[in-house]
Design a protein around this motif. Structure first.
Motif, PDB file in Angstrom:
ATOM      1  N   GLY A  55       0.778  -1.226   0.000  1.00 54.02           N
ATOM      2  CA  GLY A  55       0.000   0.000   0.000  1.00 54.02           C
ATOM      3  C   GLY A  55       0.809   1.275   0.000  1.00 54.02           C
ATOM      4  O   GLY A  55       0.250   2.371   0.114  1.00 54.02           O
ATOM      5  N   ALA A  56       2.134   1.182  -0.145  1.00 59.18           N
ATOM      6  CA  ALA A  56       2.974   2.378  -0.120  1.00 59.18           C
ATOM      7  C   ALA A  56       2.846   3.157  -1.422  1.00 59.18           C
ATOM      8  O   ALA A  56       2.967   2.595  -2.508  1.00 59.18           O
ATOM      9  CB  ALA A  56       4.437   1.994   0.113  1.00 59.18           C
ATOM     10  N   THR A  57       2.609   4.462  -1.313  1.00 63.01           N
ATOM     11  CA  THR A  57       2.616   5.338  -2.477  1.00 63.01           C
ATOM     12  C   THR A  57       4.068   5.657  -2.842  1.00 63.01           C
ATOM     13  O   THR A  57       4.981   5.404  -2.043  1.00 63.01           O
ATOM     14  CB  THR A  57       1.889   6.650  -2.157  1.00 63.01           C
ATOM     15  OG1 THR A  57       2.644   7.361  -1.153  1.00 63.01           O
ATOM     16  CG2 THR A  57       0.477   6.388  -1.651  1.00 63.01           C
ATOM     17  N   PRO A  58       4.322   6.245  -4.027  1.00 62.82           N
ATOM     18  CA  PRO A  58       5.696   6.644  -4.351  1.00 62.82           C
ATOM     19  C   PRO A  58       6.308   7.558  -3.297  1.00 62.82           C
ATOM     20  O   PRO A  58       7.501   7.434  -2.966  1.00 62.82           O
ATOM     21  CB  PRO A  58       5.534   7.350  -5.700  1.00 62.82           C
ATOM     22  CG  PRO A  58       4.352   6.673  -6.331  1.00 62.82           C
ATOM     23  CD  PRO A  58       3.418   6.400  -5.180  1.00 62.82           C
ATOM     24  N   GLU A  59       5.512   8.450  -2.737  1.00 63.16           N
ATOM     25  CA  GLU A  59       6.021   9.318  -1.671  1.00 63.16           C
ATOM     26  C   GLU A  59       6.358   8.510  -0.413  1.00 63.16           C
ATOM     27  O   GLU A  59       7.384   8.753   0.248  1.00 63.16           O
ATOM     28  CB  GLU A  59       4.986  10.399  -1.340  1.00 63.16           C
ATOM     29  CG  GLU A  59       5.453  11.392  -0.290  1.00 63.16           C
ATOM     30  CD  GLU A  59       4.424  12.459   0.005  1.00 63.16           C
ATOM     31  OE1 GLU A  59       4.576  13.169   1.017  1.00 63.16           O
ATOM     32  OE2 GLU A  59       3.455  12.587  -0.785  1.00 63.16           O
ATOM     33  N   ASP A  60       5.482   7.540  -0.076  1.00 67.16           N
ATOM     34  CA  ASP A  60       5.748   6.667   1.067  1.00 67.16           C
ATOM     35  C   ASP A  60       7.052   5.898   0.877  1.00 67.16           C
ATOM     36  O   ASP A  60       7.834   5.730   1.816  1.00 67.16           O
ATOM     37  CB  ASP A  60       4.612   5.661   1.260  1.00 67.16           C
ATOM     38  CG  ASP A  60       3.300   6.294   1.677  1.00 67.16           C
ATOM     39  OD1 ASP A  60       3.329   7.413   2.221  1.00 67.16           O
ATOM     40  OD2 ASP A  60       2.251   5.664   1.429  1.00 67.16           O
ATOM     41  N   VAL A  61       7.266   5.413  -0.347  1.00 64.72           N
ATOM     42  CA  VAL A  61       8.472   4.630  -0.629  1.00 64.72           C
ATOM     43  C   VAL A  61       9.722   5.453  -0.362  1.00 64.72           C
ATOM     44  O   VAL A  61      10.677   4.988   0.288  1.00 64.72           O
ATOM     45  CB  VAL A  61       8.458   4.112  -2.083  1.00 64.72           C
ATOM     46  CG1 VAL A  61       9.834   3.560  -2.485  1.00 64.72           C
ATOM     47  CG2 VAL A  61       7.392   3.028  -2.247  1.00 64.72           C
TER      48      VAL A  61
END
Length: 381
Positions: free
Chosen positions: A217-223
């Motif tokens: 569920g990680a978004t690119p920003e989360d990554v």
């Protein structure tokens, strides 16, 4: 010495969403017996796993005792989870308490998901007298570098103001100091082994977050945020312990839990299927075998990365035993690569149909595929 009778070793993994490894092994055995009868072959069933979901079940099926205890899921909610125990050897499955399957998709929050529940299972195994603990590193919902495990075992993580960090991977961006003085004293007297089919490092373009974060569920920003946070964790760990294992193969397994085990628990990270097969007695069974029958839901490029079929094939090759692998789906690339390793792949679908139908009918499809294979071997078609 020539074998007096043929022996079929049946060692499949689960068919995810359809069959446990034990049920898959029984379906293959039934299909084989439909051709050869009960006296035509000696059947040895060794349900398998690779460290992910189903690992504890595989050990229980091979004679270990199931022990259930209270634990926390990745969001801190109470659940019941189990580990397996045989004498002083325990098997803990990270997916049991900290797995992705524990959380509905709409509730997932990889930035703050914690592996603390797995730490509770490890504590329970220590309380049960375990001196060797195998931790299956697969199926995680977490990306906290195993900090939840370590915190449960007594390690403390502080920010610049001396405050305890909140659970999860994202707060590690503020990590300033790690205190290992209260790490459970039994850890130093216990052998830890991490079982994984993932051999990525902790951080970077091929690390835990970049490769596996999106499926949690990680978004690119989360990554980007979580990768930097794990890098901070690795930096402070190196300063605390005087050694750096962030690039060790497998340190990125289970959201970086492999790193925590290797760095703080001195764990050896090993290929899950081979390790589990060895602990479940597969080499001894293969020493008697005429043929080995294995399988899993999908035979694809991930299989070649170290999943159960490849691990079984490597052990079987050492014993000079041919392998048949049944798969819900089989890609051509995987089939060719496995053929070079002495494995014949057999798709279990016997006609057009939906994935939902294949999952629902998995037992019958697998049984029929085993029967067709046995007929071919006997020369019945």
């Amino acid at each position: 010495m020539p074998r007096s009778e043929p022996v079929a070793v049946i060692a499949p993994d689960k068919f995810k969403g359809s069959l446990t490894a034990t049920k898959a092994a029984r379906a293959i055995a039934e299909g084989w017996r439909a051709v050869y009868g009960r006296r035509g072959y000696t059947m040895i069933l060794v349900p398998m796993a690779d460290g992910g979901e189903g690992t504890v079940e595989a050990f229980v099926a091979n004679g270990y005792r199931r022990i259930t205890c209270a634990a926390l899921d990745p969001l801190g909610r109470g659940v019941d989870a189990a580990f397996a125990l045989d004498g002083t050897t325990a098997v803990v499955e990270l997916a049991a308490a900290s797995g992705l399957a524990r959380i509905r998709e709409r509730d997932r929050d990889v930035r703050f998901a914690s592996s603390a529940g797995t730490g509770q299972l490890i504590l329970a195994a220590l309380d049960a007298g375990a001196k060797t603990i195998v931790v299956g590193l697969g199926g995680s919902a977490t990306n906290d570098g195993g900090v939840g495990i370590l915190r449960t075992l007594g390690v403390r993580f502080y920010d610049d103001n001396g405050h305890d960090l909140a659970p999860g991977g994202a707060p590690l961006a503020r990590l300033a100091r790690i205190d290992v003085s209260n790490l459970d004293k039994r850890v130093a007297k216990t052998k830890f082994v991490g079982a994984t089919d993932v051999f990525h490092g902790l951080v970077g373009p091929y690390g835990a977050t970049t490769v596996f974060g999106p499926q949690k569920g990680a978004t690119p920003e989360d990554v980007r945020e979580l990768d930097k946070a794990l890098e901070r964790f690795a930096d402070v760990t190196a300063a605390t312990l005087g050694r750096d294992v962030r690039e060790a193969p497998g340190s990125g397994a289970a959201g970086g839990a492999g790193f925590a085990l290797a760095a703080y628990l001195n764990a050896e990270l090993r290929r899950g299927a081979e390790l589990i097969g060895t602990l479940c007695g597969l080499p001894a069974a293969l020493a008697r075998a005429t043929i080995c029958l294995t399988g899993e839901g999908s035979i694809d490029d991930q299989t070649l990365g170290g999943k159960t079929i490849l691990g079984v094939a490597m052990l079987a090759r050492h014993a000079r035993v041919p392998v048949v692998a049944f798969g819900g789906t089989v890609t051509s690339a995987a089939e060719l690569a496995l053929r070079a390793r002495g494995v014949t792949c057999v798709p279990i679908a016997d006609g057009p149909g939906t994935l939902e139908d294949a999952i629902k009918d998995g037992r019958e499809l697998l049984k029929r595929a085993a029967t067709r294979t046995a007929l071919l071997m006997r020369g019945g078609v």
